[in-house]
Design a protein around this motif. Structure first.
Motif, PDB file in Angstrom:
ATOM      1  N   ALA A   4     -31.847  29.238   2.196  1.00  0.00           N
ATOM      2  CA  ALA A   4     -31.117  29.743   1.015  1.00  0.00           C
ATOM      3  C   ALA A   4     -30.846  28.719   0.186  1.00  0.00           C
ATOM      4  O   ALA A   4     -30.857  28.862  -1.338  1.00  0.00           O
ATOM      5  CB  ALA A   4     -30.125  30.640   1.295  1.00  0.00           C
ATOM      6  N   SER A   5     -30.197  27.701   0.490  1.00  0.00           N
ATOM      7  CA  SER A   5     -29.524  26.675  -0.432  1.00  0.00           C
ATOM      8  C   SER A   5     -30.472  26.043  -1.259  1.00  0.00           C
ATOM      9  O   SER A   5     -30.704  25.658  -2.331  1.00  0.00           O
ATOM     10  CB  SER A   5     -28.667  25.624   0.261  1.00  0.00           C
ATOM     11  N   LEU A   6     -31.660  25.812  -0.325  1.00  0.00           N
ATOM     12  CA  LEU A   6     -33.003  24.949  -0.652  1.00  0.00           C
ATOM     13  C   LEU A   6     -33.529  25.805  -1.969  1.00  0.00           C
ATOM     14  O   LEU A   6     -33.877  25.134  -3.009  1.00  0.00           O
ATOM     15  CB  LEU A   6     -33.802  24.664   0.371  1.00  0.00           C
ATOM     16  N   ILE A   7     -33.785  27.012  -1.587  1.00  0.00           N
ATOM     17  CA  ILE A   7     -34.530  27.843  -2.585  1.00  0.00           C
ATOM     18  C   ILE A   7     -33.535  27.963  -3.865  1.00  0.00           C
ATOM     19  O   ILE A   7     -34.109  27.760  -4.990  1.00  0.00           O
ATOM     20  CB  ILE A   7     -34.616  29.207  -2.208  1.00  0.00           C
ATOM     21  N   SER A   8     -32.404  28.110  -3.797  1.00  0.00           N
ATOM     22  CA  SER A   8     -31.391  28.298  -4.769  1.00  0.00           C
ATOM     23  C   SER A   8     -31.566  26.950  -5.773  1.00  0.00           C
ATOM     24  O   SER A   8     -31.461  27.120  -7.059  1.00  0.00           O
ATOM     25  CB  SER A   8     -29.805  28.502  -4.336  1.00  0.00           C
ATOM     26  N   GLY A  37     -32.234  38.313   4.564  1.00  0.00           N
ATOM     27  CA  GLY A  37     -31.080  37.637   4.303  1.00  0.00           C
ATOM     28  C   GLY A  37     -31.024  36.754   3.807  1.00  0.00           C
ATOM     29  O   GLY A  37     -30.204  36.291   2.771  1.00  0.00           O
ATOM     30  N   VAL A  38     -32.003  35.780   3.663  1.00  0.00           N
ATOM     31  CA  VAL A  38     -32.211  34.731   2.808  1.00  0.00           C
ATOM     32  C   VAL A  38     -32.314  35.001   1.468  1.00  0.00           C
ATOM     33  O   VAL A  38     -31.380  34.529   0.627  1.00  0.00           O
ATOM     34  CB  VAL A  38     -33.620  33.705   3.257  1.00  0.00           C
ATOM     35  N   ILE A  39     -33.144  36.038   0.980  1.00  0.00           N
ATOM     36  CA  ILE A  39     -33.414  36.410  -0.259  1.00  0.00           C
ATOM     37  C   ILE A  39     -31.920  36.899  -0.862  1.00  0.00           C
ATOM     38  O   ILE A  39     -31.392  36.626  -1.843  1.00  0.00           O
ATOM     39  CB  ILE A  39     -34.295  37.747  -0.556  1.00  0.00           C
ATOM     40  N   ALA A  40     -31.288  37.923  -0.291  1.00  0.00           N
ATOM     41  CA  ALA A  40     -29.815  38.285  -0.616  1.00  0.00           C
ATOM     42  C   ALA A  40     -28.724  37.094  -0.805  1.00  0.00           C
ATOM     43  O   ALA A  40     -28.233  36.957  -1.845  1.00  0.00           O
ATOM     44  CB  ALA A  40     -29.271  39.174   0.444  1.00  0.00           C
ATOM     45  N   SER A  41     -29.057  36.154   0.091  1.00  0.00           N
ATOM     46  CA  SER A  41     -27.871  34.871   0.074  1.00  0.00           C
ATOM     47  C   SER A  41     -28.437  34.148  -1.374  1.00  0.00           C
ATOM     48  O   SER A  41     -27.662  33.760  -2.001  1.00  0.00           O
ATOM     49  CB  SER A  41     -28.144  34.049   1.146  1.00  0.00           C
ATOM     50  N   VAL A  42     -29.861  34.059  -1.419  1.00  0.00           N
ATOM     51  CA  VAL A  42     -30.086  33.503  -2.797  1.00  0.00           C
ATOM     52  C   VAL A  42     -29.551  33.999  -4.081  1.00  0.00           C
ATOM     53  O   VAL A  42     -29.065  33.282  -4.977  1.00  0.00           O
ATOM     54  CB  VAL A  42     -31.763  33.156  -2.696  1.00  0.00           C
ATOM     55  N   ILE A  43     -29.672  35.208  -4.230  1.00  0.00           N
ATOM     56  CA  ILE A  43     -29.237  35.893  -5.297  1.00  0.00           C
ATOM     57  C   ILE A  43     -27.732  35.907  -5.466  1.00  0.00           C
ATOM     58  O   ILE A  43     -27.240  35.350  -6.526  1.00  0.00           O
ATOM     59  CB  ILE A  43     -29.721  37.486  -5.099  1.00  0.00           C
ATOM     60  N   PHE A  44     -27.102  35.727  -4.265  1.00  0.00           N
ATOM     61  CA  PHE A  44     -25.637  35.767  -4.294  1.00  0.00           C
ATOM     62  C   PHE A  44     -25.125  34.510  -4.523  1.00  0.00           C
ATOM     63  O   PHE A  44     -24.124  34.107  -5.164  1.00  0.00           O
ATOM     64  CB  PHE A  44     -25.208  36.282  -3.029  1.00  0.00           C
ATOM     65  N   SER A  63     -23.642  30.597   0.192  1.00  0.00           N
ATOM     66  CA  SER A  63     -24.866  31.190   1.058  1.00  0.00           C
ATOM     67  C   SER A  63     -24.451  31.406   2.306  1.00  0.00           C
ATOM     68  O   SER A  63     -24.807  32.422   3.147  1.00  0.00           O
ATOM     69  CB  SER A  63     -26.174  30.537   0.781  1.00  0.00           C
ATOM     70  N   LEU A  64     -23.499  30.266   2.871  1.00  0.00           N
ATOM     71  CA  LEU A  64     -23.157  30.556   4.148  1.00  0.00           C
ATOM     72  C   LEU A  64     -22.299  32.158   4.434  1.00  0.00           C
ATOM     73  O   LEU A  64     -22.404  32.707   5.421  1.00  0.00           O
ATOM     74  CB  LEU A  64     -22.007  29.585   4.568  1.00  0.00           C
ATOM     75  N   SER A  65     -21.677  32.346   3.441  1.00  0.00           N
ATOM     76  CA  SER A  65     -20.791  33.530   3.581  1.00  0.00           C
ATOM     77  C   SER A  65     -21.632  34.652   3.579  1.00  0.00           C
ATOM     78  O   SER A  65     -21.797  35.543   4.036  1.00  0.00           O
ATOM     79  CB  SER A  65     -19.697  33.794   2.494  1.00  0.00           C
ATOM     80  N   MET A  66     -22.804  34.606   2.775  1.00  0.00           N
ATOM     81  CA  MET A  66     -23.570  35.577   2.562  1.00  0.00           C
ATOM     82  C   MET A  66     -24.592  35.902   3.901  1.00  0.00           C
ATOM     83  O   MET A  66     -24.871  36.845   4.432  1.00  0.00           O
ATOM     84  CB  MET A  66     -24.717  35.421   1.477  1.00  0.00           C
ATOM     85  N   VAL A  67     -24.860  34.730   4.470  1.00  0.00           N
ATOM     86  CA  VAL A  67     -25.789  34.650   5.450  1.00  0.00           C
ATOM     87  C   VAL A  67     -24.877  35.449   6.892  1.00  0.00           C
ATOM     88  O   VAL A  67     -25.529  35.969   7.741  1.00  0.00           O
ATOM     89  CB  VAL A  67     -25.963  33.252   6.096  1.00  0.00           C
ATOM     90  N   VAL A  68     -23.707  35.301   6.792  1.00  0.00           N
ATOM     91  CA  VAL A  68     -22.744  35.912   7.838  1.00  0.00           C
ATOM     92  C   VAL A  68     -22.947  37.518   7.664  1.00  0.00           C
ATOM     93  O   VAL A  68     -23.212  38.293   8.360  1.00  0.00           O
ATOM     94  CB  VAL A  68     -21.521  35.577   7.743  1.00  0.00           C
ATOM     95  N   ILE A  69     -22.889  37.887   6.261  1.00  0.00           N
ATOM     96  CA  ILE A  69     -22.845  39.362   5.961  1.00  0.00           C
ATOM     97  C   ILE A  69     -24.376  39.812   6.405  1.00  0.00           C
ATOM     98  O   ILE A  69     -24.541  40.850   7.027  1.00  0.00           O
ATOM     99  CB  ILE A  69     -22.630  39.540   4.554  1.00  0.00           C
ATOM    100  N   ALA A  70     -25.247  38.878   6.251  1.00  0.00           N
ATOM    101  CA  ALA A  70     -26.769  39.405   6.351  1.00  0.00           C
ATOM    102  C   ALA A  70     -26.851  39.590   7.636  1.00  0.00           C
ATOM    103  O   ALA A  70     -28.113  40.229   7.982  1.00  0.00           O
ATOM    104  CB  ALA A  70     -27.534  38.181   5.816  1.00  0.00           C
ATOM    105  N   SER A  71     -26.189  39.247   8.572  1.00  0.00           N
ATOM    106  CA  SER A  71     -26.448  39.704  10.051  1.00  0.00           C
ATOM    107  C   SER A  71     -26.491  41.301  10.092  1.00  0.00           C
ATOM    108  O   SER A  71     -26.918  41.624  10.969  1.00  0.00           O
ATOM    109  CB  SER A  71     -25.240  39.111  10.774  1.00  0.00           C
ATOM    110  N   MET A  72     -25.868  41.990   9.115  1.00  0.00           N
ATOM    111  CA  MET A  72     -25.855  43.384   9.309  1.00  0.00           C
ATOM    112  C   MET A  72     -27.343  44.032   9.139  1.00  0.00           C
ATOM    113  O   MET A  72     -27.605  45.091   9.450  1.00  0.00           O
ATOM    114  CB  MET A  72     -24.998  44.018   8.113  1.00  0.00           C
ATOM    115  N   ILE A  73     -28.300  43.287   8.596  1.00  0.00           N
ATOM    116  CA  ILE A  73     -29.603  43.682   8.306  1.00  0.00           C
ATOM    117  C   ILE A  73     -30.677  42.767   9.183  1.00  0.00           C
ATOM    118  O   ILE A  73     -31.708  42.360   8.987  1.00  0.00           O
ATOM    119  CB  ILE A  73     -30.121  43.248   6.919  1.00  0.00           C
ATOM    120  N   GLY A  74     -29.874  42.197  10.172  1.00  0.00           N
ATOM    121  CA  GLY A  74     -30.501  41.669  11.409  1.00  0.00           C
ATOM    122  C   GLY A  74     -31.078  40.372  11.048  1.00  0.00           C
ATOM    123  O   GLY A  74     -31.961  39.587  11.556  1.00  0.00           O
ATOM    124  N   ALA A  75     -30.299  39.662  10.535  1.00  0.00           N
ATOM    125  CA  ALA A  75     -30.526  38.278   9.957  1.00  0.00           C
ATOM    126  C   ALA A  75     -30.238  37.201  11.238  1.00  0.00           C
ATOM    127  O   ALA A  75     -30.731  36.004  11.255  1.00  0.00           O
ATOM    128  CB  ALA A  75     -29.962  37.646   8.647  1.00  0.00           C
TER     129      ALA A  75
END
Lengths: 279, 403
Positions: A99-103, A154-161, A219-231
């Motif tokens: 996510a960070s790399l893409i960001s 998960g990664v895409i949501a993290s990138v946006i956030f 993105s770390l904080s988002m990746v944790v949240i993204a576990s809700m969608i199976g990340a």
């Protein structure tokens, strides 16, 4: 007569549906880029036994920063291994790095563009405000629609956030460069590109690194949240702990996340400081 | 040969420069236009030309438009109207490419606050202009070191700019501008940020360099002393307009208007006026050809009590006083024995500030003698001439004697 409720929710749903139907190729393409990247990082982190990987990362921390950070990294990672959370930790780190790399790849050029064009700044600024203030969970739903469950949404949501700080601070760093220096660069006949690469970017580097640091943390904080969608990853451990009301397990997962956060933060911060020193 | 010709150049900052231009043409003042439209007239129809090899100083108080004017020359600021001719090419008509070429090869710039790149070493800073032209590493390194040697900083080539003092940093700035070997140096308040002693050193150094390089220098300053010290000609600006252009002496002795007069009234004239500008040409007695009787006659005619004595080659030999001339006639002494040789001797360039104490030392007993470097008599400075020049704000200055 009361004014009827705007069907904003339905509009959005229609837009999302339209996008799903018509831009499948684009989303497939993104999936095909993101998934192997996550896989690549995971492969790197699981190549060697955990203890050796921990030592290697500790050594990298020593190169980038100071001894105390390196020791913390080493013992932190060993603790994660001891808690039997190593696999989950590697997948979390892989997601964060992707996510960070893409960001950074997307955010830095955007930041440069914003810095050079007033019109672009007027467009991007409200978009960034929107991206940052919209509750992070909201991104999860369309992300799932577009990319199904798993690591990619998960990664895409993290990138946006997580991308806004990189864009903002790249812009800020470039704009902060002393006007005198820009004038000097112009007076000697620099082209725009020469001015950018020889004067503006080198001088903006430490500010940009602060932005990248922020991006990684978000993105770390988002990746944790993204576990809700199976990340997957440590977020899943915490989520499981919550849903089963197992305080201990939730705490272990949380602690591992904290360790990773501190390690990533310290290392990127000292990278930023290093670039400041040389400038 | 004219290097730069500036024709009717105007800069108006604001929303509708065309409207401002109209008002400028109607002859409205900067203040009126600001009040009426909120637009600022940066430079108002500036017109001047600079000769090759000349040091042209643009002087004015802050806000007078001098820094804007210098930036209009290399288009760091785009002129609203007017032309800048450089070697017969109109800079204002150039496209980006041509403009870059001019900036790279013909114009070097030195900035008030140095504007050195903090992320580059001193040598890399000096190399910058060459680097962006794609000059090879070896060649630009060599040229940069050469340029640093000119300003005496080659030992500091690998330091960072922030490790140097202000004066040294500005030397780097100067070296950076010189490394491209431009014909023209634009110096924007280059020494204003330095403390007075260092500033004076830098002025001297610039003049030294200039005497060997013969660049065309356009020097911006708000400091009149600096302008008078280094300028071949000075343009005085007020509210975006050039109010007077002239040599330092012309500005001092013949101010175009009350503003210039006010500007120059505090100047220490003794530093500006030279022996040459206040001396009187004096008829001399040619030794060996004319005798003491001629001398006495001439003194009577001129109403003086002394006479300069020169050889046949006009080299100064001494001063003959009236009573000594009489003694030669009556007591049959040799003229050679009575000549007064211990007198104040200066050259035309000697400032009055140096001349005055020397004359005071021997109580103004005899006039000071002005000779050229070969010792030939050029003129004399009598006590009265000095005081007249100082008191009369230049009334006693014979401008025709100024070269």
């Amino acid at each position: 007569m009361p004014f009827p409720k705007l069907p904003l929710d339905r509009w959005i749903e229609q837009i999302v549906n339209w996008l799903m139907e018509n831009l499948t190729i684009l989303f497939d393409l993104i999936s095909n880029l993101v998934e192997p990247t996550v896989g690549f990082f995971e492969m790197l982190l699981t190549l060697a036994p955990p203890v050796i990987t921990a030592v290697v990362i500790g050594f990298l921390a020593l190169l980038a920063s100071r001894l105390s950070v390196a020791l913390f990294t080493l013992f932190g990672l060993l603790l994660i291994q001891n808690l039997q959370l190593w696999t989950q930790a590697t997948s979390t780190i892989s997601l964060v790095l992707t996510a960070s790399l893409i960001s950074v790849i997307v955010g830095v050029p955007l930041g440069i563009w914003v810095a050079r064009s007033k019109g672009m700044k007027n467009i991007i600024t409200p978009v960034l405000d929107f991206m940052q203030t919209m509750p992070a969970f909201v991104y999860l739903i369309p992300a799932v629609f577009f990319f199904e469950l798993g690591a990619v949404p998960g990664v895409i949501a993290s990138v946006i956030f997580a991308m806004p700080p990189t864009i903002r601070l790249t812009n800020l760093g470039i704009r902060q460069v002393d006007q005198d220096l820009i004038e000097a660069a112009d007076a000697f006949g620099s082209t725009s590109a020469q001015k950018l690469f020889k004067v503006q970017l080198p001088l903006a580097k430490s500010t940009m690194m602060a932005g990248v640091n922020q991006t990684i943390m978000l993105s770390l904080s988002m990746v944790v949240i993204a576990s809700m969608i199976g990340a997957g990853g440590l977020g899943a451990v915490v989520l499981e702990g919550i849903s089963r009301l197992e305080v201990g397990q939730g705490f272990e997962g949380g602690l591992a996340i904290v360790i990773i956060a501190i390690v990533l933060d310290r290392i990127t911060q000292s990278l930023g400081k290093k670039s400041e020193k040389t400038s | 040969m004219k290097k730069i010709e500036v024709e009717n150049v105007t800069k108006i900052f604001g929303r509708s420069p065309a409207k401002g231009l109209e008002l400028v043409r109607q002859g409205k003042s900067k203040e009126e236009i600001l009040k009426e439209t909120g637009m600022t007239v940066g430079v108002n129809r500036a017109q001047f030309s600079v000769e090759a090899g000349e040091v042209f100083v643009i002087m004015g108080l802050s806000g007078s438009g001098k820094s804007t004017l210098v930036r209009l020359l290399n288009r760091l600021i785009e002129p609203t109207e007017g032309s800048v001719w450089l070697d017969g090419e109109d800079v204002t008509e150039m496209n980006r490419e041509e403009l870059r070429r001019i900036r790279r090869t013909k114009m070097g710039m030195v900035f008030q606050r140095f504007a050195l790149f903090p992320h580059k070493s001193v040598r890399e800073n000096v190399e910058y202009g060459l680097e962006i032209q794609g000059v090879s590493k070896e060649e630009r390194k060599q040229k940069a070191l050469e340029s640093l040697r000119l300003v005496g900083l080659n030992p500091y080539a690998d330091s960072r700019p922030n490790q140097l003092s202000g004066g040294m940093q500005q030397r780097v700035g100067l070296a950076r501008a010189l490394a491209n070997d431009p014909d023209i140096l634009l110096m924007d308040e280059a020494f204003s940020a330095l403390d007075p002693l260092i500033r004076k050193d830098m002025q001297d150094e610039l003049m030294d360099l200039q005497s060997s390089m013969q660049k065309t220098i356009i020097f911006i300053t708000h400091d009149l002393d600096e302008a008078l010290r280094i300028g071949d000609r000075i343009a005085l600006m007020k509210d975006g307009e050039i109010v007077q252009i002239g040599t330092p002496e012309e500005i001092l002795t013949d101010p175009a208007n009350a503003y210039v007069e006010k500007f120059v009234e505090d100047v220490n004239l003794t530093k500006i006026l030279t022996a040459g500008s206040i001396m009187k040409r004096s008829e001399a007695l040619v030794f060996g050809k004319e005798g003491p009787r001629v001398a006495l006659k001439r003194m009577r005619e001129q109403g003086t009590s002394t006479l300069m004595v020169v050889g046949r080659d006009r080299k100064f030999l001494g001063i003959l006083a009236a009573e000594d001339a009489k003694a030669v006639v009556e007591e049959e002494k040799e003229m050679e024995d009575v000549l007064i040789k211990d007198v104040v001797r200066v050259e035309e360039e000697t400032p009055v500030s140096e001349l005055l104490p020397q004359m005071a030392e021997n109580h103004f007993a005899y006039p000071a003698v002005v000779t050229d470097e070969e010792g030939k008599l050029r003129g004399v400075v009598v006590r009265g001439a000095i005081f007249a020049a100082l008191a009369g704000n230049g009334n006693g200055v014979n401008t025709d004697a100024i070269s």
